[in-house]
Scaffold this active site. Structure first.
Site, PDB file in Angstrom:
ATOM      1  N   ARG A   2      32.050  97.264 127.465  1.00 41.87           N
ATOM      2  CA  ARG A   2      33.085  96.920 126.122  1.00 41.87           C
ATOM      3  C   ARG A   2      32.878  95.955 125.396  1.00 41.87           C
ATOM      4  O   ARG A   2      33.390  95.239 123.344  1.00 41.87           O
ATOM      5  CB  ARG A   2      34.895  97.504 126.421  1.00 41.87           C
ATOM      6  CG  ARG A   2      35.932  96.467 124.757  1.00 41.87           C
ATOM      7  CD  ARG A   2      37.296  97.020 125.244  1.00 41.87           C
ATOM      8  NE  ARG A   2      37.487  97.568 126.192  1.00 41.87           N
ATOM      9  CZ  ARG A   2      37.832  95.953 127.334  1.00 41.87           C
ATOM     10  NH1 ARG A   2      37.334  94.849 126.519  1.00 41.87           N
ATOM     11  NH2 ARG A   2      38.284  96.664 128.015  1.00 41.87           N
TER      12      ARG A   2
ATOM     13  N   TYR B 117      37.164  98.148  97.777  1.00 46.29           N
ATOM     14  CA  TYR B 117      37.028 100.053  98.818  1.00 46.29           C
ATOM     15  C   TYR B 117      38.037  99.949  98.831  1.00 46.29           C
ATOM     16  O   TYR B 117      39.442  99.382  99.033  1.00 46.29           O
ATOM     17  CB  TYR B 117      36.190  99.717  99.817  1.00 46.29           C
ATOM     18  CG  TYR B 117      36.161 100.588 100.851  1.00 46.29           C
ATOM     19  CD1 TYR B 117      35.081 102.004 100.305  1.00 46.29           C
ATOM     20  CD2 TYR B 117      36.618 101.157 102.217  1.00 46.29           C
ATOM     21  CE1 TYR B 117      34.904 102.654 100.993  1.00 46.29           C
ATOM     22  CE2 TYR B 117      36.629 102.076 102.937  1.00 46.29           C
ATOM     23  CZ  TYR B 117      35.719 103.095 102.103  1.00 46.29           C
ATOM     24  OH  TYR B 117      35.747 104.473 103.120  1.00 46.29           O
TER      25      TYR B 117
ATOM     26  N   ASP C 173      30.913  92.271 100.701  1.00 42.90           N
ATOM     27  CA  ASP C 173      30.480  93.364 101.341  1.00 42.90           C
ATOM     28  C   ASP C 173      28.925  93.683 100.207  1.00 42.90           C
ATOM     29  O   ASP C 173      28.729  93.735  99.349  1.00 42.90           O
ATOM     30  CB  ASP C 173      31.780  94.498 100.998  1.00 42.90           C
ATOM     31  CG  ASP C 173      31.170  95.880 100.922  1.00 42.90           C
ATOM     32  OD1 ASP C 173      29.945  96.008 101.497  1.00 42.90           O
ATOM     33  OD2 ASP C 173      32.267  96.344 101.988  1.00 42.90           O
TER      34      ASP C 173
ATOM     35  N   LYS D 172      25.782 103.542 105.658  1.00 41.30           N
ATOM     36  CA  LYS D 172      25.454 104.026 104.427  1.00 41.30           C
ATOM     37  C   LYS D 172      24.022 104.101 104.119  1.00 41.30           C
ATOM     38  O   LYS D 172      23.529 105.042 105.349  1.00 41.30           O
ATOM     39  CB  LYS D 172      26.487 103.457 103.099  1.00 41.30           C
ATOM     40  CG  LYS D 172      27.696 102.957 103.005  1.00 41.30           C
ATOM     41  CD  LYS D 172      28.444 104.754 103.042  1.00 41.30           C
ATOM     42  CE  LYS D 172      29.384 104.338 103.317  1.00 41.30           C
ATOM     43  NZ  LYS D 172      30.448 103.216 102.621  1.00 41.30           N
TER      44      LYS D 172
HETATM   45  C1  LIG Z   1      31.958 103.323 103.693  1.00 42.30           C
HETATM   46  C2  LIG Z   1      32.373 102.080 102.912  1.00 42.30           C
HETATM   47  C3  LIG Z   1      33.332 100.916 103.667  1.00 42.30           C
HETATM   48  C4  LIG Z   1      33.601 101.900 104.871  1.00 42.30           C
HETATM   49  O1  LIG Z   1      33.292 101.997 106.062  1.00 42.30           O
HETATM   50  P1  LIG Z   1      33.234 103.401 107.291  1.00 42.30           P
HETATM   51  O2  LIG Z   1      31.708 103.310 107.511  1.00 42.30           O
HETATM   52  O3  LIG Z   1      33.263 104.824 105.948  1.00 42.30           O
HETATM   53  O4  LIG Z   1      34.695 102.569 107.605  1.00 42.30           O
HETATM   54  C5  LIG Z   1      33.434 100.015 103.272  1.00 42.30           C
HETATM   55  N1  LIG Z   1      33.349  99.016 102.284  1.00 42.30           N
HETATM   56  C6  LIG Z   1      31.852  99.984 101.573  1.00 42.30           C
HETATM   57  C7  LIG Z   1      31.932  99.157  99.936  1.00 42.30           C
HETATM   58  C8  LIG Z   1      31.880 101.343 101.414  1.00 42.30           C
HETATM   59  O5  LIG Z   1      31.093 101.623 101.345  1.00 42.30           O
END
Ligand SMILES: *Cc1c(COP(=O)(O)O)cnc(C)c1O
Length: 373
Positions: free
Chosen positions: A47, A99, A171, A196
């Protein structure tokens, strides 16, 4: 070393025991202590740390030009942990179209715990300046934004945040470090949904926070990662690190195809507007040109007509898959308003397209037949 070379080599080495070129997946939850009760290999328990996680953190910190990174079991956990590292009574400024999950965590979890926040249009610098308070500790931005691809000026917002004594977190999920390096533009933290583009194959959920310098906020975040335990599995880390090897090639190819499709869709009679920061008509084009090295694989279109017309276009695609999320090798398309919360600012006729790695002609042919009435 160039970014493309770093993508292949950082966080990787020949396995000293076997000579394997590809590192093993270390599933062990625990690590042997020395005779003196010490930790001779640097690991204690899965962890708090694991070799696969450590390799991924080193790679992400390097690619984003930071000094350290912490990875999490999802992008949401990454942002959540950064916000949790703040204190009761601190104030956060975030985009009004942040988001959706982040808005939920601020509203339903963190505000009841005493964190204050203001949502503002971060592309409007005077509105942003007006939202800053003496107790503002963190400004969070997303650029390009989702799903309208609005551009926030990272350098200008960093200056405003720093003048107010706050940190800036950006982000960087949509552009990836291939196209945008927020830490070089003045941000203090970069946040990612590695789900992503970084992992890149729609097969692993994950997140990361990279810090430009060591500071108390990142140390607190590291503590929450270890004690709170929202950590990715060794296999998740291995998959994400594997994805990084092709990140520059994938993202540049996706951006090139997206640019071609954006130009073509602009001329299409069934399309009212194309939202893509690589189009000179886009409101953020000049800033995007300055702070990005390409405009990414994500674009949105407003279909002429109503929500039903947009949903009908989505219903007809054959090569694109109707699905949420983005950044994979497989092109996807999504009617956003129907997946977001009631009261969303997303236009009802908006479709978001995530351009994958298929041939541009095949993608255009699919869109052509889907848009034809
Ligand atoms: C997908 C996404 C998130 C969240 O990510 P998860 O892995 O689905 O929890 C946060 N910010 C942005 C800009 C995203 O595209």
């Amino acid at each position: 070393m160039h970014f493309d070379t770093q993508s292949i080599h950082i966080g990787r080495g020949i396995d000293p025991v076997t000579g394997a070129l590809v590192s093993p997946i270390h599933l062990s939850t625990t690590f042997e202590r020395g005779a003196e009760g010490d930790y001779p290999h640097g690991y204690i328990y899965g962890r708090s740390g694991n070799p696969n996680r450590n390799a991924l953190e080193v790679a992400l910190a390097t690619l984003e030009q930071g000094v350290d990174a912490a990875v999490f079991g999802s992008g949401s956990a990454a942002t959540f942990t950064l916000l949790q590292a703040l204190k009761t009574g601190d104030h956060v400024v975030a985009p009004q179209n942040v988001y959706f999950g982040v808005q939920q965590m601020l509203n339903h979890i963190l505000e009841p715990w005493g964190l204050q926040y203001t949502l503002v249009d971060t592309t409007d610098l005077s509105a942003l300046a007006a939202a800053l308070q003496p107790n503002t500790r963190l400004v969070l931005i997303e650029t390009p934004s989702n799903p309208q691809l609005a551009i926030t000026d990272i350098q200008a917002v960093a200056d405003l945040a720093h003048q107010a004594g706050a940190y800036l977190a950006c982000d960087n999920t949509i552009p990836s470090p291939v196209l945008q390096r927020p830490l070089e533009l003045g941000a203090d933290f970069v946040v990612h949904a590695t789900t992503k583009y970084l992992a890149g194959h729609s097969d692993v959920i994950g997140g990361a926070v990279v810090t430009k310098e060591m500071n108390g906020l990142f140390e607190q975040l590291r503590l929450i990662q270890s004690i709170g335990g929202a950590v990715p599995s060794p296999f998740d880390c291995w998959l994400t690190l594997r994805g990084l090897q092709t990140l520059p090639l994938r993202v540049r190819a996706q951006a090139q195809t997206a640019q071609a499709i954006a130009h073509w869709l602009q001329q299409h009679p069934a399309v009212e507007q194309v939202l893509y920061p690589g189009l000179p008509e886009h409101l953020g084009y000049a800033i995007a040109q300055r702070q990005m090295q390409g405009y990414g694989g994500l674009l949105s279109i407003l279909v002429k007509g109503e929500q039903a017309d947009a949903v009908a276009v989505a219903a007809r695609v054959q090569l694109f898959t109707r699905a949420t999320s983005f950044g994979g090798s497989h092109s996807t398309l999504e009617h956003r308003a129907s997946i977001e919360a009631p009261g969303t600012r997303t236009p009802p006729n908006l479709l978001r397209l995530s351009i994958g790695l298929e041939h541009v002609d095949d993608l255009m042919a699919d869109l052509e037949q889907a848009l034809a009435v």
